[in-house]
Structures are given as C-alpha cells and as structure tokens.
Design a protein around this motif. Structure first.
Motif, PDB file in Angstrom:
ATOM      1  N   ASP A 870       6.430  78.624  51.228  1.00 53.51           N
ATOM      2  CA  ASP A 870       6.261  77.873  49.987  1.00 53.51           C
ATOM      3  C   ASP A 870       4.869  78.188  49.458  1.00 53.51           C
ATOM      4  OD1 ASP A 870       6.078  76.172  47.868  1.00 53.51           O
ATOM      5  OD2 ASP A 870       6.681  74.362  48.944  1.00 53.51           O
ATOM      6  N   VAL A 871       4.800  79.082  48.471  1.00 61.06           N
ATOM      7  CA  VAL A 871       3.524  79.552  47.943  1.00 61.06           C
ATOM      8  C   VAL A 871       3.493  79.347  46.437  1.00 61.06           C
ATOM      9  CG1 VAL A 871       2.011  81.560  47.660  1.00 61.06           C
ATOM     10  CG2 VAL A 871       3.295  81.269  49.777  1.00 61.06           C
ATOM     11  N   TYR A 872       2.397  78.791  45.955  1.00 61.69           N
ATOM     12  CA  TYR A 872       2.214  78.695  44.505  1.00 61.69           C
ATOM     13  C   TYR A 872       1.794  80.071  44.008  1.00 61.69           C
ATOM     14  CZ  TYR A 872       0.331  77.444  39.957  1.00 61.69           C
ATOM     15  OH  TYR A 872       0.093  77.395  38.598  1.00 61.69           O
ATOM     16  N   TYR A 873       2.615  80.657  43.144  1.00 51.41           N
ATOM     17  CA  TYR A 873       2.355  82.039  42.726  1.00 51.41           C
ATOM     18  C   TYR A 873       2.093  82.164  41.233  1.00 51.41           C
ATOM     19  CZ  TYR A 873       3.251  86.891  41.510  1.00 51.41           C
ATOM     20  OH  TYR A 873       3.154  88.155  40.987  1.00 51.41           O
ATOM     21  N   LEU A 874       3.026  81.657  40.417  1.00 49.20           N
ATOM     22  CA  LEU A 874       2.960  81.952  38.993  1.00 49.20           C
ATOM     23  C   LEU A 874       3.664  80.866  38.205  1.00 49.20           C
ATOM     24  CD1 LEU A 874       2.589  84.343  36.741  1.00 49.20           C
ATOM     25  CD2 LEU A 874       5.004  84.719  37.184  1.00 49.20           C
ATOM     26  N   PRO A 875       2.946  80.081  37.427  1.00 46.83           N
ATOM     27  CA  PRO A 875       3.638  79.078  36.618  1.00 46.83           C
ATOM     28  C   PRO A 875       4.442  79.743  35.516  1.00 46.83           C
ATOM     29  CG  PRO A 875       1.325  79.182  36.020  1.00 46.83           C
ATOM     30  CD  PRO A 875       1.500  80.094  37.197  1.00 46.83           C
ATOM     31  N   LEU A 876       5.546  79.134  35.152  1.00 45.51           N
ATOM     32  CA  LEU A 876       6.404  79.700  34.107  1.00 45.51           C
ATOM     33  C   LEU A 876       5.746  79.471  32.750  1.00 45.51           C
ATOM     34  CD1 LEU A 876       9.068  81.075  33.465  1.00 45.51           C
ATOM     35  CD2 LEU A 876      10.063  78.825  33.179  1.00 45.51           C
ATOM     36  N   THR A 877       5.133  80.533  32.209  1.00 43.72           N
ATOM     37  CA  THR A 877       4.417  80.387  30.943  1.00 43.72           C
ATOM     38  C   THR A 877       5.243  80.838  29.750  1.00 43.72           C
ATOM     39  OG1 THR A 877       3.459  82.560  31.385  1.00 43.72           O
ATOM     40  CG2 THR A 877       2.146  80.640  31.984  1.00 43.72           C
ATOM     41  N   ASN A 878       6.291  81.602  29.980  1.00 43.64           N
ATOM     42  CA  ASN A 878       7.153  81.994  28.871  1.00 43.64           C
ATOM     43  C   ASN A 878       8.542  82.330  29.388  1.00 43.64           C
ATOM     44  OD1 ASN A 878       7.120  84.796  29.726  1.00 43.64           O
ATOM     45  ND2 ASN A 878       5.034  84.830  28.928  1.00 43.64           N
ATOM     46  N   MET A 879       9.484  82.446  28.460  1.00 45.35           N
ATOM     47  CA  MET A 879      10.880  82.653  28.828  1.00 45.35           C
ATOM     48  C   MET A 879      11.135  84.052  29.373  1.00 45.35           C
ATOM     49  SD  MET A 879      12.124  79.756  28.220  1.00 45.35           S
ATOM     50  CE  MET A 879      13.894  79.892  28.122  1.00 45.35           C
ATOM     51  N   ARG A 880      10.253  84.987  29.078  1.00 40.85           N
ATOM     52  CA  ARG A 880      10.434  86.345  29.589  1.00 40.85           C
ATOM     53  C   ARG A 880      10.435  86.368  31.118  1.00 40.85           C
ATOM     54  NH1 ARG A 880       6.201  88.265  27.621  1.00 40.85           N
ATOM     55  NH2 ARG A 880       4.970  87.921  29.480  1.00 40.85           N
ATOM     56  N   ILE A 881       9.542  85.601  31.721  1.00 41.55           N
ATOM     57  CA  ILE A 881       9.485  85.560  33.189  1.00 41.55           C
ATOM     58  C   ILE A 881      10.778  84.973  33.737  1.00 41.55           C
ATOM     59  CG2 ILE A 881       8.260  84.589  35.168  1.00 41.55           C
ATOM     60  CD1 ILE A 881       5.732  84.537  33.372  1.00 41.55           C
ATOM     61  N   ALA A 882      11.235  83.890  33.123  1.00 43.37           N
ATOM     62  CA  ALA A 882      12.473  83.248  33.586  1.00 43.37           C
ATOM     63  C   ALA A 882      13.659  84.188  33.457  1.00 43.37           C
ATOM     64  CB  ALA A 882      12.726  81.979  32.773  1.00 43.37           C
ATOM     65  N   ARG A 883      13.656  84.992  32.419  1.00 38.08           N
ATOM     66  CA  ARG A 883      14.790  85.855  32.138  1.00 38.08           C
ATOM     67  C   ARG A 883      14.843  87.062  33.069  1.00 38.08           C
ATOM     68  NH1 ARG A 883      13.661  86.538  26.821  1.00 38.08           N
ATOM     69  NH2 ARG A 883      12.798  88.588  27.198  1.00 38.08           N
ATOM     70  N   THR A 884      13.712  87.464  33.629  1.00 37.08           N
ATOM     71  CA  THR A 884      13.670  88.736  34.359  1.00 37.08           C
ATOM     72  C   THR A 884      13.339  88.609  35.836  1.00 37.08           C
ATOM     73  OG1 THR A 884      11.353  89.029  33.682  1.00 37.08           O
ATOM     74  CG2 THR A 884      13.036  90.040  32.288  1.00 37.08           C
ATOM     75  N   PHE A 885      12.942  87.436  36.309  1.00 32.13           N
ATOM     76  CA  PHE A 885      12.550  87.314  37.723  1.00 32.13           C
ATOM     77  C   PHE A 885      13.781  87.494  38.613  1.00 32.13           C
ATOM     78  CE2 PHE A 885      10.965  85.892  41.671  1.00 32.13           C
ATOM     79  CZ  PHE A 885       9.587  85.887  41.600  1.00 32.13           C
ATOM     80  N   CYS A 886      13.665  88.328  39.639  1.00 34.49           N
ATOM     81  CA  CYS A 886      14.769  88.474  40.589  1.00 34.49           C
ATOM     82  C   CYS A 886      14.259  88.919  41.955  1.00 34.49           C
ATOM     83  CB  CYS A 886      15.837  89.433  40.077  1.00 34.49           C
ATOM     84  SG  CYS A 886      15.237  91.002  39.457  1.00 34.49           S
ATOM     85  N   PHE A 887      14.929  88.405  42.996  1.00 40.83           N
ATOM     86  CA  PHE A 887      14.664  88.802  44.378  1.00 40.83           C
ATOM     87  C   PHE A 887      15.712  89.822  44.801  1.00 40.83           C
ATOM     88  CE2 PHE A 887      13.295  84.346  44.053  1.00 40.83           C
ATOM     89  CZ  PHE A 887      12.033  84.384  44.612  1.00 40.83           C
ATOM     90  N   THR A 888      15.360  90.636  45.786  1.00 41.98           N
ATOM     91  CA  THR A 888      16.361  91.507  46.396  1.00 41.98           C
ATOM     92  C   THR A 888      16.062  91.630  47.887  1.00 41.98           C
ATOM     93  OG1 THR A 888      17.520  93.616  46.201  1.00 41.98           O
ATOM     94  CG2 THR A 888      15.136  93.675  45.947  1.00 41.98           C
TER      95      THR A 888
END
Length: 1040
Positions: A870-888
């Motif tokens: 559980d690490v604080y990394y990056l606050p969601l500042t815009n919708m671009r991050i939400a739209r493109t973030f993915c794990f693999t």
C-alpha cells in the motif's frame, strides 16, 4: 506461507436451501479441505514501487541542447522535466524538484555534465556520468531573473544574461559567481536613451573568444571586448530580437525578429544590416516591402548543401500522433506475437529517408534481465490503434491499424446527419479487448460501434463488409416501441434468439424516422458499401453498430469482451447488454440490464419510454449512479458507469487535456437526465469463463459473468454447439442462470482460480491462418480443439471446485464455487474508489493489484486477500490517468503521464533491484576531437582564432568577489558519483574508463575494492585536472 481458514468457508452454510443442504455441505467440506492445502507464496517483501522509464515526445518542450562529442540530446520542458536521448534504446528522464520551466540547457561538451537554467531563476549542474543523473550544484539568483545562458567550448565560465540586461559569470566547477559583470548601461552607453530590455542572446565570436556578442530584446546588439571591458560595435534595429547566430567565419551574424524578418550584419558595419529578408512573408510586386508575418523564434546560420533528406526518427515519439484515448498492457505474451506484428508493420513504413547513420548515437545499452515479450496497445482519437514492442524497458512501434477505414468519411458539415453523438473524433477508440493467444482483436468506439478483427498474413479484399445493427433499448413493458422487437429473456434453441438478421449487402437502415418523425433505427456512422482492400495484419471480421431508438441516440459502450474459443463478443452500456456470435454473424442476446435480473431485481424501478431529447454533443459515457439509493453506501465516482479505462470523453481527447478544472464533480457526463440516473444500471465488467454457474452444478460449463455499476454480478449460461461445421450451423443458446452476487461499488474486474489457487484463463483457440484452405487433418484438430458444453446431468460427481475473484470500486471478494459462499472479503477503500483493478501473475503466483483515485497503489494476495503493498504514488489529477492506468503480469504497470508520454512503473521488488543494470549509460569516455585543419596557417600567421585566458579575467584575483546577496549556492545530492564527474583531462578520462569497466563487471562480492577505486579516482581527478589546466592554459589547440 499462509493457509486458508476453513471456518470462513463454512460460514455460508446456513444460507443454503434445505433441499440442497446435504449435497452443498458435502461440497463445502470438500472445498474446505482443499483450501487448507493452498499455500500463498507472495509476501510483502516481494513488492516495491518505483518508476522505470518514460517514453514518448517530451510534453511542452522549452529547451534543447546537443553534445556533438558524446552525441547526446537533452530536452527540457515547461514542467521542469529533463529528457536525455542517446542511441535508440538509451533514454533517461529526470525531474527538477521545483517543477519550474526549463528555459535553457548547456552541455559541458564531452564532460558528462549539463547545466540547466529554470524559470525560477536557478541554475543546476547535472552529473550525467551515472545511470540516474543527479544534481551536483545549484545556484539561486535572488535579485535578477535569468533569461539566457552561454557556455563556450571547453570553458568553465558560464555567461548568464538577465532580465535587467546585465551579464553575470558563473564558475561551473564551484558554482560560484565571478566579480566580473557586464552592466547594461555600460554595454549600450549613449546608443539608446531607454533600457534595451532583457538579454536574449550571448555568444563568443567563433574566431575570437575575447569578443562577446550580446543581443537585447529591444533590437540592440553589442559586440563586447572582454579584456578592455568596453563595446567595440553597437548595432540597432527597430524590430525586437528573438535570436542571434554567428556565421562560422566570425565576420557576420544573423538576427531573427518579431515581424518575421531576418537581418544579416557585417561585424564591422554597425550602421545598417548587410541584408534583410522575410523568408515566410508574401513577396509583393513593384519591389515593395513584404508583408510582416509571425515572429521567427530561432535562427541558425549554417552552410550546407541542399537536398538532404530527413532522418527516420528511431525513438517512440509518435505516441500522440493522434491523442491517446485508452491503452492496454500485456506482459509475458506468446513469443511469436512480436515477430508477427513486426512483419506486417514493416510494410507500413514510409520511404525516402536519409541513408546516413542516425546522428544521436551516444551512450551504451543496459543489460537485458527480462526475457519475456511485452506489448502495449494504444487506442487513439482518430480511430487508429498502435501495437508497441515494450520488452525490456524499451518501446518500438510494431504495427498501426486504422479502424476508421471501414466507415464513409463525411465530406462536409451538411453530410453528417448521423455522427452527432459527438461533434469531433467520431471514430475515437474507447475500449480494447485483445486475446494474445488467438490474436483476435475487438474495439469499441465512441459512436457506439464495435469492430471485430482477425489477424492474417495474407492480403484480402472484402467485397462486402459484414455488419450488424443492434437496437439496444432501455425500457420496461413499454408498449409504444416502434418495432416491438424486444428479446425474450430465455432464448429458444430454434431461433437462436436472433432478432437482428445480418444486414443486406447494401447496408440500408430499416428506417430513418419513426411514425412521429423522430430518428429511428439509424446507426451513428455509415459503413462503406464498396469493396475494401485489407492489407496483411488485422482484417475486419464484423462491424456492429448500435442504432437510434425513437429519437434517442445510442449510449456509448462501457464494457467489452471477446472470446475466440466460443466465437462470441459481448458488450454493454447503460441501456443493457448485447451478445453476438461473430462466426454466424447473429445477435444472440439483447437485453436491458433490468431484464437480466428476471424476477430477482433488488431495486424498485419505474417503467420508462425512450428519451425524447437529443443527447448533447461531445457527451461522454453516461454516469448513472449519482443520487442512486442502494442498500450499501456507495461512493459516487465517475467510474461507476464508465470503467477506469473507458473514461474517454471526446472533448477531453485533445492534447490540452490538463484544464484548470479537473474536479470530478464537473467532469461527469451530462448525457443522462436526473430521472435516468436514478434507475440506469450500466454494464461495467464482462468475463467469459468455464466455471460453475449455479450452486447445484457438478461440473464447470462455458458462461459469461456480467458485472454492473450497482455492484451486481450476474451469470449467463452458454450452450455451445459442437465444433467444426456444426458450430456454423447450429445456434448458440444463451440463458440467464439466476445466479446473483452482490458487492459494494461498481464491478471492475473478475477472474477465476482453480483448486490449487492458480489462475484459470478464459478458453481460447490458438491462432491459425484463416485465409488459407485447411486440409482434413486440420479440420479434425479444429473439432477437437473447440470447447463443447457438457450437460451437468450427464457429468460425473464434482471433482474439484473453483474460486471467483471479484474486484469492485470499493472492495474485493473471493467466492467459492459452486457453493457461492464468500470465503474472503477485503474492503479496499472507504473514502475513495478503485480506478483500476487487475488480477496479475508475479513470482510464480498471482495477486490483485489496485490503483485508487486517492493515489494509492495496493496489492493483495490471492485467494486470502491479505494486503501486501500500500503505497501513496500519484493522486488522480485528471481523467487521462484514470483512462490509461493499467497493471499487467510480472510487476509491470503504466499510464499516460502527459498527453504525449507513457510512464512505466513496477511494483516488483526483483525488477527494482535489477533496474540499475537494465538502464543504459549516457556517458562513455571519448577523447575530444582536435579542431579542424581549416584555418591552421591563419593561426600561425595571424588573423585566425584568438584564445582567451578567462581565468585571468574572471578569477577572484582579477575581478574580486561577487555580491553575496546576488545569488545563493545550494549543494546538490550528487554525492560521490558527482565528485567523479567534476574533473576533466586525459588522466581523468582513463581513470573513468577503468571505473566504468569496474562498475559493469564487478559484483556484490567486490564492493569494497570497487568503492576504494572510486574514492582513489575521485581524489586523482581534481589533482590531475588542475595540473593539466596549468600546463595547457597558455597553449593553442595545435600545440597540444
């Protein structure tokens, strides 16, 4: 190692109905015994979060520099980023902590160092002799603002021009100010009555280091004699200056101006320009002055032969060729995929590039410690899709697919009657569903369209593009439906429940308007009705479009899944769900979300008719849960109807996405009325699998799990015909199972584990070439390969159970199957919501990885859902991050950090430890080449290049100390690595070469010896550098 708690498994027994209690209890006990055997190997020490590499074109570049000896390019940006490029595959990203814009960059040529000047009036010295560059020194100007810098070749004195028009001189070794200052009033004297403005240019004469050319913004240029401390010439022009450049002979210079003109000046003729040209202005007849045009911001004065073709850029800088609207990341792909994509993509390359070697060739590659293939897929606003080879922290484009080619282009504004869900980018990609094993690709676009593609190495021409139109309606018992083609909840085997037949070849719409004049049965885009030539690569299998219903436009698609083994594609939106058999080109299922529940709907909803008002242009995916009242408290998040990777609003897809207002409350779509928001439940997750569909099942069977934005999971049973020819003749039977599971928050992701805790991948068929006739043996193999649904009644007793892993915006649950008991539950977040959740493989095990809107990245073990990271990394500042973030898999993740750049990161401890070896080296020891022979005899007999003893002019003994209040020195965090890079000279170069070999070849066991060598070398650098400087300071270049 951790084992399951059997007691939790048995908690749900009381909920079992009396008729099935005995058999269910037996199954549960059996499951419990097996669960106690599952051992989880992942521990918190396996996880660590760090950034790896950044790819793409530097966002908002503001400064550029090139080291012609090291052959390294540096680019600074308006956000304080620093991108360094060596040979293809050698890249580095650094960030100034202040985030201030980089206004200028200056290399210390062949020294492995770089000076950056920032808009907050700081200078920084970067050490590039380490894999992760660090700042050695910083200097903060307090009273004056920095506007321009110049560092002469092989000089340690940096000229710094300011907004006040003064020039200060900085020693780059100590990062301290010299007492030598060129004041603006002394430079211009009586040539101008007013202040000349900020310094916009400083450079020394190429043939005389003692002459400094100073450009002021107002239009004044001064040639300053450093020794005599006075101006030799002053040149005035009535247009503001943007840049200045010397001719290489030092007898002329050129200025670019704000009116689009270029003035060329002879050094010894200050009264007027030798020549004035307007290269971009419209040339008028009768010898009149050309019309003024936009300013020329930068000019270079080079002599070269015409006709050089441009170089083909080898870096992955075209990510933003069209704005990225979604992306997916696949690690550990089949090994034959990248060569296959590369071979079809190689045919798309443009011709006519330069045959010369790419000039930016510095640095060395790092060691490749990752051997598995990685592929990134990006979807774009123009409907294009790009496949990238992302193996071993590099990035290279493999293949580009243009999905818009299937549609008719509108030639003018009047010819756009149907594309008005969105004003711009009607072909924008919203969702990508890809099966790497079968190579089947399915995309959903912003105009409520779905396209299925099959991979082929053969070129084909489609005479007719296969197409279906689907009327996906949201209504309950509405008798006023124009066509009355509601689908019964339980399809009958005879018809295959196919209300939509394949559209005839000419693709006519059934009607353009309903009886009351409203648009009806019309898709948003028009499919081409002419033959379509399809190159090797991805070729169209089927186009599916949602149509208008009684004046209501189709709602954008919120979820999508394709399965190659079943030959099915399924998609949903806030109206309902549709399933299509892409082999038979038929619609199997077309239900409103409420109809999926049957009589088990837990919500009270009122019937409604199709909305009569038109959806506003540019509206995004519908947000349906604002104000919804449900039994469990829900977080009102924009992903509730959208899924994290599908938040693509056409108006947001432009590069200027980072608008001032990024708040979620205002970014929600206004496309659905408040009444609709109360009752609309969108499909948010879809997963094909072979598992237990009901509690009484004794064997797994093919099915589809459906997740909604109200936290409901429903199961649809798939009854597939036998493989081979029968698959194309007999219908697929689909029917709701009655199974309903509940979670808190919109469902994001589902996966299944077997009895050992291993991931059960969805069924798939291996790729084969469909455009080549197959022989009889192949057909027999195909029959065996096709999955066959087995009736539970004819199966043997249950042999093993499964576990469903379901992740929502708020929590995760592990459900034991077939008993459907929740054996583990984890509330991921109370105050925020999960944007992206993925079940991924890591270190021969699996885990659940989540990214929350509050900036936290978390991982949980499976199946027990123990928190591991559980690490604080990056606050969601815009919708671009939400739209493109993915794990693999294998600890990899990415997101679009800017409209032009992909940031990759890892949550794996192993990759973090190996990252240093994987990164390339920017600096390589190279001997500085000698000056060219041209002008050699001029140097012997006068008239050639004049050297200058800057130490004598700028040193403390000659110029005194600078004012302490003018600038403040700040030591950097460079440490011992920085000491190594601070010196120069031949001895230092040899020592550094030896060090570089040591650093590459030695392992942990030789750490003490390596450290001693570093310290010894660091001490010798400064001593030898000083000796060399004293030895050579009075000699010309040809005396070395």
């Amino acid at each position: 190692m951790r084992k399951f708690n059997i007691r939790k498994v048995l908690d749900g027994l009381t909920a079992v109905s009396s008729s099935a209690s005995a058999s269910a209890a037996a199954q549960q006990q059996q499951a419990g015994n097996r669960e106690s055997e599952i051992q989880e190997t992942l521990q918190s020490e396996h996880f660590q979060l760090c950034k790896t590499v950044r790819h793409g074109f530097p966002y908002q570049p503001s400064a550029l520099a090139f080291d012609p000896v090291q052959k390294i390019l540096a680019i600074g940006t308006q956000t304080g980023a620093l991108r360094l490029f060596g040979r293809p595959g050698v890249e580095c990203y650094c960030q100034h902590d202040s985030g201030a814009a980089v206004i200028q960059l200056q290399f210390l040529i062949n020294e492995g160092a770089l000076v950056s000047a920032l808009a907050d009036d700081t200078l920084h010295l970067w050490n590039l002799r380490q894999k992760r560059p660090a700042i050695l020194h910083s200097l903060k100007f307090n009273r004056e603002r920095i506007t321009f810098c110049h560092l002469p070749f092989q000089s340690k004195w940096l000229y710094v021009g300011t907004e006040r028009g003064n020039i200060h001189i900085v020693n780059v070794e100590s990062f301290t100010l010299s007492g030598y200052v060129i004041m603006w009033n002394k430079a211009i004297e009586l040539s101008s009555k007013s202040h000349p403005g900020p310094i916009v240019h400083i450079s020394d004469n190429p043939m005389d280091e003692g002459k400094l050319l100073i450009g002021f913004e107002s239009g004044t240029v001064v040639l300053w004699d450093l020794k005599s401390k006075k101006a030799d010439y002053r040149y005035t022009h009535d247009e503001a200056i943007h840049s200045v450049a010397w001719h290489h002979e030092g007898k002329q210079f050129i200025c670019s101006h704000s009116d689009g003109t270029l003035t060329i000046w002879n050094v010894k003729s200050p009264t007027k320009p030798f020549q004035t040209i307007t290269p971009h202005g419209k040339q008028l007849k009768d010898g009149k002055k050309p019309e003024p045009c936009k300013p020329i911001l930068k000019v270079e004065y080079k002599t070269t032969r015409a006709g050089y073709p441009i170089f083909e850029n080898p870096y992955p800088l075209t990510i933003h060729e069209s704005p990225v609207t979604c992306c997916e990341y696949f690690a550990d792909c089949p090994v034959d995929l990248i060569p296959a994509l590369y071979s079809v993509g190689a045919r798309q390359k443009r011709q006519g590039y330069s045959k010369k070697e790419w000039p930016i060739s510095g640095g060395n590659w790092g060691l490749i410690t990752q051997s598995y293939p990685e592929i990134i897929i990006t979807g774009h606003a123009d409907g294009s899709i790009k496949f990238w080879d992302a193996s071993a922290i590099t990035l290279q484009v493999l293949y580009k697919l243009k999905t818009a080619k299937v549609f008719e282009k509108s030639r003018n504004k009047d010819d756009r009657p149907n594309t008005d869900i969105v004003d711009e980018d009607p072909y924008a990609i919203q969702i990508i569903s890809w099966c790497p094993e079968s190579r089947m690709l399915c995309i959903a676009g912003v105009s409520a369209h779905v396209i299925i593609y099959r991979f082929s190495k053969q070129e084909v021409t489609a005479e007719v593009i296969p197409m279906l139109e689907v009327r996906l309606l949201y209504e309950i018992n509405d008798v006023e439906t124009p066509d009355g083609d509601q689908v019964p909840p339980l399809p009958t085997p005879g018809t295959g429940s196919n209300p939509q037949s394949i559209v005839p070849q000419s693709h006519p719409s059934t009607s353009s308007s309903s009886s009351d004049g409203l648009r009806d049965n019309v898709p948003c885009l028009k499919v081409k009705n002419s033959p379509l030539k399809q190159s090797p690569g991805y070729q169209i299998e089927l186009v599916i479009q949602l149509v208008w219903v009684s004046g209501e436009p189709p709602q954008q698609i919120t979820s999508l899944a394709v399965n190659s083994a079943y030959g099915l594609v399924v998609f949903g939106n806030c109206n309902g769900i549709a399933m299509v058999d892409y082999l038979q080109k038929t619609v199997l299922l077309n239900l409103g979300t409420i109809e999926l529940y049957g009589s088990n709907d837990p919500y009270r909803r009122e019937p409604r008719s199709p909305r009569k008002t038109r959806q506003p242009s540019g509206a995004g995916l519908c947000d349906i849960n604002e104000g919804t009242v449900v039994p469990e408290d829900r977080c009102k998040s924009p992903t509730s109807a959208k899924m994290s990777r599908k938040l693509s609003l056409p108006t947001e897809l432009k590069p200027d996405l980072d608008v001032k207002d990024n708040s979620f409350s205002r970014s929600r779509s206004s496309s659905v009325t408040s009444i609709d928001k109360e009752s609309r439940e969108a499909i948010s997750a879809l997963h094909f699998c072979e598992t237990f569909t009901r509690k009484a099942d004794t064997s797994p069977s093919p099915c589809l799990w459906v997740g909604t934005t109200l936290g409901t999971v429903l199961v649809i049973v798939l009854n597939l015909p036998p493989g081979g020819e029968q698959r194309l003749l007999q219908p697929v039977i689909v029917s709701p199972s009655g199974t309903i599971l509940r979670l808190k928050g919109a469902i994001l992701r589902m996966a299944f584990l077997d009895t050992t805790g291993s991931l059960v991948p969805p069924a798939h068929e291996p790729w084969r070439e469909h455009n080549v006739p197959e022989d009889k043996d192949e057909k027999d193999k195909l029959k065996k390969r096709r999955p066959v649904s087995v009736s539970p009644s004819s199966s043997q007793e249950i042999s093993e159970n499964q576990y469903a892993v379901i992740c929502s915006e708020k929590q995760a649950k592990v459900i034991s199957l077939p008993s459907q008991n929740c054996i583990y539950k984890q509330n991921i977040t109370e105050t925020s919501f999960v944007l992206r959740g993925d079940i991924v493989a890591l270190s021969n095990s699996i885990c659940l990885a989540c990214f929350c809107a509050n900036g936290h990245i978390m991982t949980f073990s499976l199946p027990s859902l123990r928190p591991l990271l559980d690490v604080y990394y990056l606050p969601l500042t815009n919708m671009r991050i939400a739209r493109t973030f993915c794990f693999t898999n294998n600890g990899q993740a990415l997101y679009l950090v800017s409209p032009t750049e992909i940031q990759r990161l890892t949550y794996s401890q192993e990759i973090c430890e190996n990252l240093q070896e994987m990164l390339g080296e920017l600096f390589t020891p190279v001997e500085t080449p000698e000056a060219p022979n041209r002008g050699f005899f001029k140097g012997l007999f006068g008239g050639g290049a004049q050297s200058l003893d800057r130490e004598e002019l700028f040193g403390e003994s000659a110029s005194g100390k600078a004012s302490r209040s003018l600038a403040q020195h700040i030591p950097g965090p460079g440490g011992i690595e920085g000491v190594k890079g601070a010196a120069s000279g031949v001895v230092g170069e040899l020592a550094r070469a030896r060090l570089a070999l040591d650093e590459r070849g030695q392992k942990l066991g030789e750490l003490e010896e390596k450290t001693a060598a570093m310290l010894y070398s660091a001490d010798s650098f400064s001593k030898h550098a000083h000796e060399m400087m004293l030895k050579y300071k009075d000699k010309k270049w040809y005396q070395f």
